[in-house]
Scaffold this active site. Structure first.
Site, PDB file in Angstrom:
ATOM      1  N   VAL A 100       0.837  -1.200   0.000  1.00 27.42           N
ATOM      2  CA  VAL A 100       0.000   0.000   0.000  1.00 27.42           C
ATOM      3  C   VAL A 100       0.871   1.248   0.000  1.00 27.42           C
ATOM      4  O   VAL A 100       0.574   2.226  -0.707  1.00 27.42           O
ATOM      5  CB  VAL A 100      -0.962  -0.002   1.199  1.00 27.42           C
ATOM      6  CG1 VAL A 100      -1.760   1.303   1.258  1.00 27.42           C
ATOM      7  CG2 VAL A 100      -1.918  -1.192   1.116  1.00 27.42           C
ATOM      8  N   ASP A 112      10.601   3.827  13.184  1.00 26.44           N
ATOM      9  CA  ASP A 112      10.439   2.420  13.532  1.00 26.44           C
ATOM     10  C   ASP A 112       9.212   2.269  14.432  1.00 26.44           C
ATOM     11  O   ASP A 112       9.155   2.845  15.516  1.00 26.44           O
ATOM     12  CB  ASP A 112      11.693   1.925  14.248  1.00 26.44           C
ATOM     13  CG  ASP A 112      11.661   0.436  14.555  1.00 26.44           C
ATOM     14  OD1 ASP A 112      10.605  -0.206  14.344  1.00 26.44           O
ATOM     15  OD2 ASP A 112      12.699  -0.089  15.010  1.00 26.44           O
ATOM     16  N   ALA A 156       2.845  -2.058   9.364  1.00 32.13           N
ATOM     17  CA  ALA A 156       2.309  -2.988  10.362  1.00 32.13           C
ATOM     18  C   ALA A 156       3.211  -4.208  10.472  1.00 32.13           C
ATOM     19  O   ALA A 156       4.051  -4.467   9.604  1.00 32.13           O
ATOM     20  CB  ALA A 156       0.895  -3.432   9.979  1.00 32.13           C
ATOM     21  N   THR A 214      -7.656  -5.056   9.545  1.00 31.18           N
ATOM     22  CA  THR A 214      -7.744  -6.332   8.851  1.00 31.18           C
ATOM     23  C   THR A 214      -9.010  -7.102   9.201  1.00 31.18           C
ATOM     24  O   THR A 214      -9.602  -6.898  10.266  1.00 31.18           O
ATOM     25  CB  THR A 214      -6.516  -7.203   9.227  1.00 31.18           C
ATOM     26  OG1 THR A 214      -6.668  -8.519   8.696  1.00 31.18           O
ATOM     27  CG2 THR A 214      -6.396  -7.329  10.737  1.00 31.18           C
ATOM     28  N   TYR A 238      -2.040 -12.143  15.703  1.00 33.47           N
ATOM     29  CA  TYR A 238      -2.061 -11.043  14.734  1.00 33.47           C
ATOM     30  C   TYR A 238      -3.370 -10.274  14.825  1.00 33.47           C
ATOM     31  O   TYR A 238      -3.375  -9.038  14.926  1.00 33.47           O
ATOM     32  CB  TYR A 238      -1.856 -11.597  13.322  1.00 33.47           C
ATOM     33  CG  TYR A 238      -2.092 -10.575  12.224  1.00 33.47           C
ATOM     34  CD1 TYR A 238      -1.219  -9.502  12.059  1.00 33.47           C
ATOM     35  CD2 TYR A 238      -3.172 -10.691  11.361  1.00 33.47           C
ATOM     36  CE1 TYR A 238      -1.438  -8.560  11.060  1.00 33.47           C
ATOM     37  CE2 TYR A 238      -3.388  -9.759  10.357  1.00 33.47           C
ATOM     38  CZ  TYR A 238      -2.530  -8.695  10.211  1.00 33.47           C
ATOM     39  OH  TYR A 238      -2.752  -7.773   9.222  1.00 33.47           O
TER      40      TYR A 238
END
Length: 285
Positions: free
Chosen positions: A12, A33, A57, A98, A122
């Site tokens: 993306v 970071d 991510a 997500t 996750y």
């Protein structure tokens, strides 16, 4: 309008840079970071950008089972710190989440308001990031997306093209259903949402963004081979035949209606995006 983007090398982020041009600054890991949330917040405090987009991510779904603390810092703590810094300056903050925040049950598309229930680390860390962004209280848009594909990075389209060139037949999971989402469509949506949030912070909220129509991984592979002119037979297998450390949701369907209603952005058609990807890779039939 100027954009500050966290992430530089991802799918993306690559498309954002292509679309944003000189009006967009994409930060590499060396510059920001996400393992250091405070440093990320400091970048926002110092920016002259008009909006912030988080396209970075921790995405190693299986490894997250062993590194949940690290994944939580990157997917949960960092977005929260960014969102608070953006809120302090009134800057629109666009964040990507997500379908893994859901449990993958049923066969209907998940609506934004449906109960979450991540199956693994996750999904838990991404849900924590959503909650932190909402709690920051600034103008924001969270886009839950799925099955991201592009001509860059590692993704299902590129894997299928590689394997299809090497083998005459493949077995592909057929009981996981979702919407392949071209990274270019995600990037366009992020930029459009940031612009609209600047003018109307009342559009803040959580949204879904996935390509349509919904399809299984196996049928998506068949479509890739057909459009690329690759002769490779695909046989369906269940997820149980392809075990992973982290359980995958069987139902990744997402209801995109709120995105169209509030932002006026229709659900992208992955067929069009796939054609563009294959053309860019020089793989179109």
């Amino acid at each position: 309008m100027k954009f500050l983007v966290f992430g530089q090398s991802g799918q993306v982020a690559h498309e954002l840079q292509r679309l944003g041009g000189d009006a967009l600054l994409a930060l590499s890991r060396a510059q920001a970071d996400l393992g250091d949330p405070g440093a990320c917040a400091a970048m926002i405090a110092a920016t002259d950008a008009d909006a912030v987009i988080n396209a970075a991510a921790y995405t190693a779904v299986d490894r997250a089972e062993e590194e949940e603390a690290l994944a939580l810092r990157i997917n949960g703590d960092a977005p929260g710190a960014m969102a608070r810094a953006a809120a302090a300056r009134g800057l629109p903050f666009v964040h990507l989440s997500t379908d893994y925040v859901f449990d993958g049950s049923g066969s209907q598309p998940f609506r934004v308001e449906d109960a979450t229930g991540p199956l693994g680390a996750y999904g838990r860390t991404k849900l924590a990031g959503e909650e932190a962004v909402r709690a920051a209280g600034g103008p924001h848009a969270i886009f839950r997306t799925s099955w991201v594909v592009s001509a860059h990075g590692n993704n299902f389209v590129k894997t299928m093209l590689r394997l299809g060139a090497e083998r005459d037949a493949l077995t592909i999971v057929a009981d996981q259903i979702g919407g392949p989402t071209p990274a270019a469509d995600i990037a366009r949506t992020c930029l459009a949402a940031a612009r609209q949030l600047r003018d109307d912070p009342g559009k803040s909220g959580t949204y879904h963004l996935s390509g349509g129509p919904d399809v299984s991984w196996a049928d998506f592979a068949r479509a890739i081979f057909e459009r690329a002119g690759v002769t490779c037979t695909v046989s369906d297998i269940p997820s149980s035949a392809y075990p992973n450390p982290a359980q995958r949701p069987l139902n990744s369907r997402l209801d995109n209606s709120r995105t169209q209603e509030i932002f006026g952005l229709p659900r992208p058609d992955w067929h069009d995006g796939l054609n563009d990807i294959l053309t860019e890779l020089g793989a179109a039939a």
